[in-house]
Design a protein around this motif. Sequence first.
Motif, PDB file in Angstrom:
ATOM      1  N   ASP A 125       8.185   2.952  22.750  1.00  0.00           N
ATOM      2  CA  ASP A 125       7.637   3.194  21.413  1.00  0.00           C
ATOM      3  C   ASP A 125       6.403   2.322  21.246  1.00  0.00           C
ATOM      4  OD1 ASP A 125       7.005   3.571  18.780  1.00  0.00           O
ATOM      5  OD2 ASP A 125       9.069   3.490  18.061  1.00  0.00           O
ATOM      6  N   ILE A 126       5.256   2.891  21.481  1.00  0.00           N
ATOM      7  CA  ILE A 126       4.050   2.083  21.497  1.00  0.00           C
ATOM      8  C   ILE A 126       3.679   1.562  20.112  1.00  0.00           C
ATOM      9  CG2 ILE A 126       3.151   3.285  23.508  1.00  0.00           C
ATOM     10  CD1 ILE A 126       1.358   4.876  21.725  1.00  0.00           C
ATOM     11  N   TRP A 127       4.117   2.257  19.055  1.00  0.00           N
ATOM     12  CA  TRP A 127       3.741   1.791  17.718  1.00  0.00           C
ATOM     13  C   TRP A 127       4.544   0.566  17.310  1.00  0.00           C
ATOM     14  CZ3 TRP A 127      -0.717   3.543  16.476  1.00  0.00           C
ATOM     15  CH2 TRP A 127      -1.109   4.803  16.925  1.00  0.00           C
ATOM     16  N   THR A 128       5.796   0.476  17.735  1.00  0.00           N
ATOM     17  CA  THR A 128       6.572  -0.727  17.422  1.00  0.00           C
ATOM     18  C   THR A 128       6.240  -1.844  18.389  1.00  0.00           C
ATOM     19  OG1 THR A 128       8.420   0.049  18.798  1.00  0.00           O
ATOM     20  CG2 THR A 128       8.499   0.585  16.460  1.00  0.00           C
ATOM     21  N   GLU A 129       5.799  -1.489  19.614  1.00  0.00           N
ATOM     22  CA  GLU A 129       5.436  -2.506  20.590  1.00  0.00           C
ATOM     23  C   GLU A 129       4.114  -3.180  20.221  1.00  0.00           C
ATOM     24  OE1 GLU A 129       6.956  -3.638  23.278  1.00  0.00           O
ATOM     25  OE2 GLU A 129       8.682  -2.319  23.175  1.00  0.00           O
ATOM     26  N   SER A 130       3.256  -2.482  19.511  1.00  0.00           N
ATOM     27  CA  SER A 130       1.925  -3.007  19.234  1.00  0.00           C
ATOM     28  C   SER A 130       1.925  -3.866  17.975  1.00  0.00           C
ATOM     29  CB  SER A 130       0.926  -1.853  19.066  1.00  0.00           C
ATOM     30  OG  SER A 130      -0.324  -2.352  18.693  1.00  0.00           O
ATOM     31  N   GLU A 131       1.893  -5.179  18.158  1.00  0.00           N
ATOM     32  CA  GLU A 131       1.823  -6.089  17.022  1.00  0.00           C
ATOM     33  C   GLU A 131       0.510  -5.891  16.266  1.00  0.00           C
ATOM     34  OE1 GLU A 131       4.154  -8.072  15.844  1.00  0.00           O
ATOM     35  OE2 GLU A 131       5.522  -7.361  17.397  1.00  0.00           O
ATOM     36  N   THR A 132      -0.533  -5.510  16.993  1.00  0.00           N
ATOM     37  CA  THR A 132      -1.829  -5.288  16.351  1.00  0.00           C
ATOM     38  C   THR A 132      -1.708  -4.244  15.256  1.00  0.00           C
ATOM     39  OG1 THR A 132      -2.947  -5.788  18.424  1.00  0.00           O
ATOM     40  CG2 THR A 132      -4.237  -4.644  16.754  1.00  0.00           C
ATOM     41  N   CYS A 133      -0.980  -3.153  15.557  1.00  0.00           N
ATOM     42  CA  CYS A 133      -0.820  -2.082  14.575  1.00  0.00           C
ATOM     43  C   CYS A 133       0.101  -2.507  13.447  1.00  0.00           C
ATOM     44  CB  CYS A 133      -0.271  -0.828  15.251  1.00  0.00           C
ATOM     45  SG  CYS A 133      -1.475  -0.012  16.289  1.00  0.00           S
ATOM     46  N   LYS A 134       1.235  -3.137  13.787  1.00  0.00           N
ATOM     47  CA  LYS A 134       2.209  -3.504  12.766  1.00  0.00           C
ATOM     48  C   LYS A 134       1.593  -4.437  11.723  1.00  0.00           C
ATOM     49  CE  LYS A 134       5.623  -5.042  15.301  1.00  0.00           C
ATOM     50  NZ  LYS A 134       6.965  -5.580  15.599  1.00  0.00           N
ATOM     51  N   ASN A 135       0.766  -5.365  12.173  1.00  0.00           N
ATOM     52  CA  ASN A 135       0.183  -6.342  11.264  1.00  0.00           C
ATOM     53  C   ASN A 135      -0.868  -5.746  10.347  1.00  0.00           C
ATOM     54  OD1 ASN A 135       1.803  -8.281  12.430  1.00  0.00           O
ATOM     55  ND2 ASN A 135       0.233  -9.018  13.834  1.00  0.00           N
ATOM     56  N   LYS A 136      -1.389  -4.550  10.688  1.00  0.00           N
ATOM     57  CA  LYS A 136      -2.465  -3.966   9.891  1.00  0.00           C
ATOM     58  C   LYS A 136      -2.014  -2.790   9.037  1.00  0.00           C
ATOM     59  CE  LYS A 136      -6.356  -5.308  12.835  1.00  0.00           C
ATOM     60  NZ  LYS A 136      -7.520  -4.820  13.602  1.00  0.00           N
ATOM     61  N   LEU A 137      -0.752  -2.406   9.131  1.00  0.00           N
ATOM     62  CA  LEU A 137      -0.280  -1.264   8.360  1.00  0.00           C
ATOM     63  C   LEU A 137      -0.194  -1.608   6.877  1.00  0.00           C
ATOM     64  CD1 LEU A 137       2.530   0.195  10.662  1.00  0.00           C
ATOM     65  CD2 LEU A 137       0.253   1.135  10.245  1.00  0.00           C
ATOM     66  N   VAL A 138      -0.597  -0.657   6.034  1.00  0.00           N
ATOM     67  CA  VAL A 138      -0.540  -0.860   4.588  1.00  0.00           C
ATOM     68  C   VAL A 138      -0.095   0.448   3.941  1.00  0.00           C
ATOM     69  CG1 VAL A 138      -2.976  -0.238   4.270  1.00  0.00           C
ATOM     70  CG2 VAL A 138      -1.825  -1.648   2.568  1.00  0.00           C
ATOM     71  N   THR A 139       0.747   0.343   2.914  1.00  0.00           N
ATOM     72  CA  THR A 139       1.203   1.528   2.183  1.00  0.00           C
ATOM     73  C   THR A 139       0.368   1.682   0.924  1.00  0.00           C
ATOM     74  OG1 THR A 139       3.460   1.328   3.026  1.00  0.00           O
ATOM     75  CG2 THR A 139       3.153   2.638   1.040  1.00  0.00           C
TER      76      THR A 139
ATOM     77  N   MET B  56      -3.330   2.343   8.769  1.00  0.00           N
ATOM     78  CA  MET B  56      -3.832   1.059   9.242  1.00  0.00           C
ATOM     79  C   MET B  56      -4.936   0.595   8.310  1.00  0.00           C
ATOM     80  SD  MET B  56      -3.980   1.399  13.402  1.00  0.00           S
ATOM     81  CE  MET B  56      -4.654  -0.249  13.565  1.00  0.00           C
ATOM     82  N   GLU B  57      -4.841  -0.663   7.862  1.00  0.00           N
ATOM     83  CA  GLU B  57      -5.857  -1.192   6.964  1.00  0.00           C
ATOM     84  C   GLU B  57      -7.070  -1.650   7.767  1.00  0.00           C
ATOM     85  OE1 GLU B  57      -6.658  -4.670   3.635  1.00  0.00           O
ATOM     86  OE2 GLU B  57      -4.607  -4.291   4.329  1.00  0.00           O
ATOM     87  N   ASN B  58      -8.190  -0.991   7.529  1.00  0.00           N
ATOM     88  CA  ASN B  58      -9.441  -1.338   8.191  1.00  0.00           C
ATOM     89  C   ASN B  58     -10.576  -0.679   7.423  1.00  0.00           C
ATOM     90  OD1 ASN B  58      -9.286   1.392   8.934  1.00  0.00           O
ATOM     91  ND2 ASN B  58      -8.406   0.910  10.929  1.00  0.00           N
ATOM     92  N   GLU B  59     -11.787  -0.804   7.951  1.00  0.00           N
ATOM     93  CA  GLU B  59     -12.951  -0.242   7.274  1.00  0.00           C
ATOM     94  C   GLU B  59     -12.845   1.271   7.136  1.00  0.00           C
ATOM     95  OE1 GLU B  59     -15.613  -1.493   5.745  1.00  0.00           O
ATOM     96  OE2 GLU B  59     -14.849  -3.527   6.001  1.00  0.00           O
ATOM     97  N   TRP B  60     -12.177   1.910   8.112  1.00  0.00           N
ATOM     98  CA  TRP B  60     -12.028   3.368   8.017  1.00  0.00           C
ATOM     99  C   TRP B  60     -11.254   3.756   6.763  1.00  0.00           C
ATOM    100  CZ3 TRP B  60      -7.870   6.638   7.615  1.00  0.00           C
ATOM    101  CH2 TRP B  60      -8.164   8.009   7.737  1.00  0.00           C
TER     102      TRP B  60
END
Length: 300
Positions: free
Chosen positions: A209-223, A260-264
């Motif tokens: 599960d690459i989405w749970t493995e990726s700390e980069t993604c988990k730390n940037k997710l926003v609802t 994912m919270e970013n400029e996009w």
Amino acid sequence: MQINRLFEIVYILLDKKTITAGELAEHFEVSIRTIYRDIEVLSGAGIPIYTSKGKGGGISIIENFVLNKSMLSEEEQNDILMSLQGLNATKYPDTEPVLKKLSLLFNKQGMNWIDVDFSHWGSKNSEREKFDILKRAILNRNLITFDYFSSYKEKTERTVEPLKLIFKGQSWYLYGYCRVKDDFRIFKITRIKNLNKLDIAFMRDIPKDIWTESETCKNKLVTLVLRIHPKMAYRVYDEFDEECIQRNEDGSFNVTVTLMENEWVYGYILSYGNYVEILEPKHIREIVKIKLKEALKKYL
């Protein structure tokens, strides 16, 4: 060898309709006598093959014959061909010959239901070539190098073991192991520049599960909770799953979505103009408010 030759004879007959024993013998590099023995074997197995003499004669198979149709239902045949069409559309190697043979066997020639172009609208040929390079690097397990621009416009040089192409949140990403950061990373493909495939192989398994493995993604997710004007209904239903949408009495929409919270994301929200209001979270509301004020200054 004989079994392979027998199947290929059937494929050739389905494709060419009529062919001479001499042509088959030349193709397989065997004697004409061997070809006639093969025809006898096929006829004995119930394949409706017949021979005709004279000009234009030769070995033929009865028209509209479908090999072993009883083995697969109509739906199963269509599923197989559609799967192969999907692979073929992505330019996956060696699917065209298999697709052609099975189309002939199932008597479904000309079936072409999908076309895939990974690049975005208005992109240049170099963008399409980028996907082709990434695809070949993933399939052949070759290292790649590229310049990467972060959401903060920082440029870094990367050497990556490419593992998978991902489409998520209206964007394409590359998932791979970055040898510079010594960790798994997800790269937005539009930010990859000067891409090169190296003749250096690598060996690495893909996490389940690459989405749970990726700390980069988990730390940037926003609802996000957004209130969107009824005039944007066409975008709401195009861009969000039905379970994310709540219709209000005034016709507006409340949309709850995790991105994912970013400029996009900030730019995406701003693309709705005055037809959107951020209800949650407050820090995103404040960021967009600042960006709107900065943008307004350019027109005062």
